[in-house]
Design a protein around this motif. Structure first.
Motif, mmCIF file in Angstrom:
data_model
loop_
_atom_site.group_PDB
_atom_site.id
_atom_site.type_symbol
_atom_site.label_atom_id
_atom_site.label_comp_id
_atom_site.label_asym_id
_atom_site.label_seq_id
_atom_site.Cartn_x
_atom_site.Cartn_y
_atom_site.Cartn_z
ATOM 1 N N HIS A 147 -2.158 36.869 42.555
ATOM 2 C CA HIS A 147 -3.460 36.224 42.717
ATOM 3 C C HIS A 147 -3.503 34.974 41.841
ATOM 4 O O HIS A 147 -2.690 34.800 40.920
ATOM 5 N N ALA A 148 -4.480 34.114 42.141
ATOM 6 C CA ALA A 148 -4.531 32.789 41.513
ATOM 7 C C ALA A 148 -4.748 32.833 40.006
ATOM 8 O O ALA A 148 -4.530 31.828 39.318
ATOM 9 N N GLY A 149 -5.143 33.988 39.467
ATOM 10 C CA GLY A 149 -5.375 34.058 38.027
ATOM 11 C C GLY A 149 -4.092 34.200 37.215
ATOM 12 O O GLY A 149 -4.130 34.144 35.979
ATOM 13 N N LEU A 150 -2.967 34.365 37.894
ATOM 14 C CA LEU A 150 -1.708 34.545 37.150
ATOM 15 C C LEU A 150 -1.213 33.204 36.606
ATOM 16 O O LEU A 150 -1.438 32.159 37.213
ATOM 17 N N PRO A 151 -0.502 33.233 35.495
ATOM 18 C CA PRO A 151 0.009 31.966 34.945
ATOM 19 C C PRO A 151 1.217 31.461 35.742
ATOM 20 O O PRO A 151 1.824 32.202 36.514
ATOM 21 N N VAL A 152 1.548 30.200 35.516
ATOM 22 C CA VAL A 152 2.803 29.648 36.052
ATOM 23 C C VAL A 152 3.942 30.189 35.203
ATOM 24 O O VAL A 152 3.840 30.248 33.977
ATOM 25 N N LEU A 153 4.997 30.616 35.863
ATOM 26 C CA LEU A 153 6.176 31.085 35.129
ATOM 27 C C LEU A 153 7.274 30.036 35.217
ATOM 28 O O LEU A 153 7.490 29.460 36.283
ATOM 29 N N ARG A 154 7.930 29.816 34.114
ATOM 30 C CA ARG A 154 9.167 29.033 34.152
ATOM 31 C C ARG A 154 10.243 29.912 33.543
ATOM 32 O O ARG A 154 10.050 30.460 32.471
#
Ligand code: FAD
Length: 187
Positions: free
Chosen positions: A17-24
């Protein structure tokens, strides 16, 4: 130099869902985030694919077919952290040939010898995130006394031409391939 870049977006995957952070994930050369209820997953190929810009037709759209070997490699790599990514149906693939410079830096400012021609280019695949800063650098480059940093971005570093196409292309590919690499210590 144009170097290919691709990412895919899946259909809905439970838990995303959109509340998750961006992962690198630098060790896997991947970046991932939720796109709506799906997974957006892109990466930096270890063996980048560039084009010789002299062979690209000016004004013609550039067809970039999805490279499923590369894209499924991203999915397989990310599956080590999130197994459902390989079972999810791909909704869309985004791809293109963003421009990379041989030194991995923006090229900004008036072009020596071409009066009135100002560059803001070689975004090295961060032209969207860098756009506001780039605009400021363009303005500053036209002022009488730009900062040392803005001067260092000038196209003057490639004029007159002391470089050759093949080396420049190989260097631009290396910038792409090492996007998440740590800088090498100076010897
Ligand atoms: C798959 C993918 C994912 C990316 N993800 C990100 C991201 O997450 N964050 C980020 O910051 N950047 C990202 N980028 C990179 C970003 O898209 C580029 O850095 C940015 O678009 C470069 O901007 P630009 O204006 O230099 O070139 P472009 O966006 O390529 O614009 C050049 C324009 O010139 C036009 N043009 C070409 N020839 C002519 C002509 N002869 N006459 C008139 N017009 C012409 C083209 O049609 C085009 O509209 C991504 C790129 C790709 C391919």
């Amino acid at each position: 130099m144009p170097v290919r870049h691709e990412y895919f977006v899946t259909r809905a995957v439970p838990g995303w869902h959109a509340g998750l952070p961006v992962l690198r994930v630098p060790d896997l050369r991947l970046y991932v985030r939720a796109e709506g209820p799906g997974i957006l997953c892109g990466g930096w190929e270890p063996d980048g694919l560039s084009l010789d810009p002299r062979q690209v037709a000016i004004g013609q759209p550039l067809a970039v077919p999805p490279d499923w070997d590369v894209l499924s490699g991203f999915a397989d790599d990310f599956a080590r952290l999130a197994p459902p990514v390989t079972q999810a149906e791909v909704r869309e693939v985004f791809r293109g040939f963003p421009a990379f410079s041989p030194d991995g830096r923006f090229i900004v400012g008036p072009v020596p010898g071409l009066r009135g021609f100002v560059m803001a280019a070689a975004c090295n695949a961060h032209g969207v995130s860098g756009s506001a800063g780039l605009a400021q650098h363009v303005l500053e480059s036209l002022q009488p006394d730009p900062s040392g940093y803005v001067q260092s971005l000038s196209p003057a570093r490639y004029v007159p031409r002391t470089w050759d196409w093949e080396s420049a292309r190989a260097q631009a590919e290396a910038i792409y391939e090492n996007y998440y690499g740590l800088p090498q210590p100076h010897s």
